[in-house]
Write a protein that holds these residues in place. Sequence first.
Motif, PDB file in Angstrom:
ATOM      1  N   THR A  78       0.851  -1.191   0.000  1.00  0.00           N
ATOM      2  CA  THR A  78       0.000   0.000   0.000  1.00  0.00           C
ATOM      3  C   THR A  78       0.888   1.243   0.000  1.00  0.00           C
ATOM      4  O   THR A  78       2.112   1.163   0.168  1.00  0.00           O
ATOM      5  CB  THR A  78      -0.909   0.048   1.240  1.00  0.00           C
ATOM      6  OG1 THR A  78      -0.099   0.233   2.412  1.00  0.00           O
ATOM      7  CG2 THR A  78      -1.716  -1.241   1.371  1.00  0.00           C
ATOM      8  N   ARG A  79       0.263   2.406  -0.166  1.00  0.00           N
ATOM      9  CA  ARG A  79       0.997   3.671  -0.154  1.00  0.00           C
ATOM     10  C   ARG A  79       1.705   3.890   1.174  1.00  0.00           C
ATOM     11  O   ARG A  79       2.749   4.554   1.231  1.00  0.00           O
ATOM     12  CB  ARG A  79       0.017   4.816  -0.439  1.00  0.00           C
ATOM     13  CG  ARG A  79       0.693   6.154  -0.723  1.00  0.00           C
ATOM     14  CD  ARG A  79      -0.327   7.253  -0.895  1.00  0.00           C
ATOM     15  NE  ARG A  79       0.313   8.516  -1.249  1.00  0.00           N
ATOM     16  CZ  ARG A  79       0.356   9.015  -2.473  1.00  0.00           C
ATOM     17  NH1 ARG A  79      -0.226   8.362  -3.481  1.00  0.00           N
ATOM     18  NH2 ARG A  79       0.965  10.165  -2.714  1.00  0.00           N
ATOM     19  N   ALA A  80       1.160   3.332   2.241  1.00  0.00           N
ATOM     20  CA  ALA A  80       1.772   3.500   3.562  1.00  0.00           C
ATOM     21  C   ALA A  80       3.170   2.886   3.627  1.00  0.00           C
ATOM     22  O   ALA A  80       3.969   3.251   4.505  1.00  0.00           O
ATOM     23  CB  ALA A  80       0.878   2.877   4.629  1.00  0.00           C
ATOM     24  N   ASP A  81       3.469   1.962   2.722  1.00  0.00           N
ATOM     25  CA  ASP A  81       4.794   1.336   2.695  1.00  0.00           C
ATOM     26  C   ASP A  81       5.827   2.208   1.983  1.00  0.00           C
ATOM     27  O   ASP A  81       7.014   1.872   1.967  1.00  0.00           O
ATOM     28  CB  ASP A  81       4.723  -0.026   1.987  1.00  0.00           C
ATOM     29  CG  ASP A  81       3.802  -1.001   2.701  1.00  0.00           C
ATOM     30  OD1 ASP A  81       3.769  -0.969   3.946  1.00  0.00           O
ATOM     31  OD2 ASP A  81       3.116  -1.782   2.018  1.00  0.00           O
ATOM     32  N   CYS A  82       5.381   3.292   1.376  1.00  0.00           N
ATOM     33  CA  CYS A  82       6.277   4.131   0.551  1.00  0.00           C
ATOM     34  C   CYS A  82       6.434   5.522   1.159  1.00  0.00           C
ATOM     35  O   CYS A  82       6.139   6.533   0.514  1.00  0.00           O
ATOM     36  CB  CYS A  82       5.738   4.235  -0.869  1.00  0.00           C
ATOM     37  SG  CYS A  82       5.571   2.655  -1.723  1.00  0.00           S
ATOM     38  N   LEU A  83       6.882   5.560   2.375  1.00  0.00           N
ATOM     39  CA  LEU A  83       7.078   6.838   3.063  1.00  0.00           C
ATOM     40  C   LEU A  83       8.545   7.248   3.008  1.00  0.00           C
ATOM     41  O   LEU A  83       9.440   6.422   3.226  1.00  0.00           O
ATOM     42  CB  LEU A  83       6.629   6.747   4.521  1.00  0.00           C
ATOM     43  CG  LEU A  83       5.122   6.687   4.774  1.00  0.00           C
ATOM     44  CD1 LEU A  83       4.861   6.555   6.265  1.00  0.00           C
ATOM     45  CD2 LEU A  83       4.427   7.935   4.231  1.00  0.00           C
ATOM     46  N   LEU A  84       8.781   8.524   2.713  1.00  0.00           N
ATOM     47  CA  LEU A  84      10.112   9.105   2.777  1.00  0.00           C
ATOM     48  C   LEU A  84      10.201   9.938   4.050  1.00  0.00           C
ATOM     49  O   LEU A  84       9.450  10.903   4.213  1.00  0.00           O
ATOM     50  CB  LEU A  84      10.371   9.993   1.556  1.00  0.00           C
ATOM     51  CG  LEU A  84      10.943   9.333   0.307  1.00  0.00           C
ATOM     52  CD1 LEU A  84      11.018  10.349  -0.825  1.00  0.00           C
ATOM     53  CD2 LEU A  84      12.310   8.737   0.570  1.00  0.00           C
ATOM     54  N   HIS A  85      11.107   9.579   4.934  1.00  0.00           N
ATOM     55  CA  HIS A  85      11.231  10.259   6.222  1.00  0.00           C
ATOM     56  C   HIS A  85      12.426  11.210   6.204  1.00  0.00           C
ATOM     57  O   HIS A  85      13.555  10.799   5.909  1.00  0.00           O
ATOM     58  CB  HIS A  85      11.404   9.242   7.354  1.00  0.00           C
ATOM     59  CG  HIS A  85      10.239   8.314   7.511  1.00  0.00           C
ATOM     60  ND1 HIS A  85       9.100   8.672   8.187  1.00  0.00           N
ATOM     61  CD2 HIS A  85      10.044   7.052   7.064  1.00  0.00           C
ATOM     62  CE1 HIS A  85       8.241   7.666   8.161  1.00  0.00           C
ATOM     63  NE2 HIS A  85       8.792   6.673   7.480  1.00  0.00           N
ATOM     64  N   PHE A  86      12.178  12.473   6.528  1.00  0.00           N
ATOM     65  CA  PHE A  86      13.237  13.469   6.678  1.00  0.00           C
ATOM     66  C   PHE A  86      13.060  14.145   8.037  1.00  0.00           C
ATOM     67  O   PHE A  86      11.988  14.063   8.647  1.00  0.00           O
ATOM     68  CB  PHE A  86      13.174  14.498   5.545  1.00  0.00           C
ATOM     69  CG  PHE A  86      13.463  13.908   4.198  1.00  0.00           C
ATOM     70  CD1 PHE A  86      14.770  13.631   3.810  1.00  0.00           C
ATOM     71  CD2 PHE A  86      12.430  13.609   3.314  1.00  0.00           C
ATOM     72  CE1 PHE A  86      15.042  13.080   2.563  1.00  0.00           C
ATOM     73  CE2 PHE A  86      12.689  13.059   2.073  1.00  0.00           C
ATOM     74  CZ  PHE A  86      14.004  12.796   1.696  1.00  0.00           C
ATOM     75  N   PRO A  87      14.085  14.823   8.537  1.00  0.00           N
ATOM     76  CA  PRO A  87      14.010  15.384   9.897  1.00  0.00           C
ATOM     77  C   PRO A  87      12.822  16.300  10.149  1.00  0.00           C
ATOM     78  O   PRO A  87      12.248  16.272  11.246  1.00  0.00           O
ATOM     79  CB  PRO A  87      15.341  16.146  10.023  1.00  0.00           C
ATOM     80  CG  PRO A  87      16.272  15.431   9.107  1.00  0.00           C
ATOM     81  CD  PRO A  87      15.436  14.988   7.948  1.00  0.00           C
ATOM     82  N   ILE A  88      12.446  17.126   9.177  1.00  0.00           N
ATOM     83  CA  ILE A  88      11.383  18.098   9.455  1.00  0.00           C
ATOM     84  C   ILE A  88      10.067  17.778   8.756  1.00  0.00           C
ATOM     85  O   ILE A  88       9.055  18.420   9.040  1.00  0.00           O
ATOM     86  CB  ILE A  88      11.834  19.528   9.089  1.00  0.00           C
ATOM     87  CG1 ILE A  88      12.165  19.630   7.600  1.00  0.00           C
ATOM     88  CG2 ILE A  88      13.008  19.955   9.941  1.00  0.00           C
ATOM     89  CD1 ILE A  88      12.467  21.051   7.151  1.00  0.00           C
ATOM     90  N   ARG A  89      10.066  16.793   7.834  1.00  0.00           N
ATOM     91  CA  ARG A  89       8.809  16.432   7.187  1.00  0.00           C
ATOM     92  C   ARG A  89       8.941  15.091   6.486  1.00  0.00           C
ATOM     93  O   ARG A  89      10.047  14.581   6.281  1.00  0.00           O
ATOM     94  CB  ARG A  89       8.390  17.506   6.187  1.00  0.00           C
ATOM     95  CG  ARG A  89       9.319  17.676   4.993  1.00  0.00           C
ATOM     96  CD  ARG A  89       8.755  18.696   4.019  1.00  0.00           C
ATOM     97  NE  ARG A  89       7.383  18.351   3.660  1.00  0.00           N
ATOM     98  CZ  ARG A  89       6.595  19.144   2.923  1.00  0.00           C
ATOM     99  NH1 ARG A  89       7.046  20.308   2.499  1.00  0.00           N
ATOM    100  NH2 ARG A  89       5.369  18.781   2.615  1.00  0.00           N
TER     101      ARG A  89
END
Length: 475
Positions: free
Chosen positions: A282-293
């Motif tokens: 699902t789309r939830a598996d494709c998250l890009l995590h950065f420090p502020i967003r």
Amino acid sequence: MSSLPICAIALFALLFITLTFLKDNWNLHVHGRDLANEIPHLNSVSYNNSLDKELQERRKELLIYYAVSGNKSGALSKKNVLSSRNEWVAQIKESIMYVATITDEIGCDQLRYIKIVDFLGAGYTKAVVKGVLPKGFPVALKSVNEKGTDIRRCLEDFKDLEGCRELVSYKLIKEIVLLQRLRHPNLIKLQGHCLWSLRAGAVTAAFEQGSPLQMIELLQSPWEERFRVCLGLVRLLHYLSQSPLGSVALLDFQPRQFVLVAGELKLTDLDDASIEEPMCQTRADCLLHFPIRNFSIPCSPEGVCQGLNEKRNLYNAYRYFFMYLLPHQAPPTLRPLIDQIMNLTGELKNNVSKTRKAFEEILHLYKSGLYLQNLPPSSVEDYTALRGVRASGGGVYRCWPSYSQKACVLSVFSVREAAFICTSHPHCSSFTLGAQVTWTGRRLVYFRTGFSDLVPDVDSIVYIKKAQSLRTEAD
């Protein structure tokens, strides 16, 4: 006896010991035992199960790069990778050396007699020194850092020096393999390598020399040079998004991974690169995590986070480079286009292809002088031209950002732009247009408060404010 000679002798001894240590550490003075002669002894080395599993993971990772590049040298397969270590060592040597015959300019014979002249730096995995080949050709040399964090942690976990050397060496081997297959002006050029002994982790790679990227110095440089760095970066990311190996993600994206070679930005560290985009349901598996967003990337019908590598690279370029280097001191007429790039990139609303196109448009406007259409047409008429001379001293003042720390030296597209700049500077009363040009072909101009000490120079023209010229004649 004076203490000065004693200090000099001590300093010389310390330098000799340091360089000797570096040579030993890099295996550059050994008389090159061939890897093939060592293979029969490899089975005598005992590896614990955990370390052997780690080694197999590294081998499988390298397998991916050979497979996607259509390697013809040995047809590496999972059977080869998971078979005996003897077969794998022979196979990896054959595969790397096959590509080396096509791409590498320097091999073991040249590296064996290289002269180490300076220590450039060290990280968790690798150490870098400056070397000079017998014919005087300088290169940067990378090898496994025997004192590095990776070796130390491995020894704490597995208590096996030879196994740990081999395990850590796979990062450098991966970098060699990638640079044998990826070719771009903004990638550091691999000049050659030598696999002295895989069992001992004795691998040396030779690269073109570059200067470490100093962001503080870059922030103080003219906008044209900062734009060059950002343009080179976006061109590189465009190439990596559709490289021969697929979409390449730079997982350890930091300014320290880059160098400058003759003013051109080049990526020099690829051991943390990845060519695999994450699988998803699902789309939830494709998250890009950065420090502020964070950002969410769509999951494709094939179950892949399509475009995640490209967007990771692009946002890192925005937060580490574009944000600091691109907007400040940009030509006023180009700022709307730059603001658009910043907004779209900061929100990841554009892909890298469209971002590159926007950069190329700015470059075209800047090089062609089209961004100067609104300059006053009469500014040049306010100056008297003295051809065939230049000002050699006096009348110097500073401006920012300048190509010189001691004078006001800026690049211009035309005499009209130079006259406009001089008119806008309260201290300027003359400027000299010479033969020096920047990477865009723009001329370098020296702005001064006066025009004394004129000397002959067929390539230069001095422009003097007419009011100033009349005052001087009256005096």
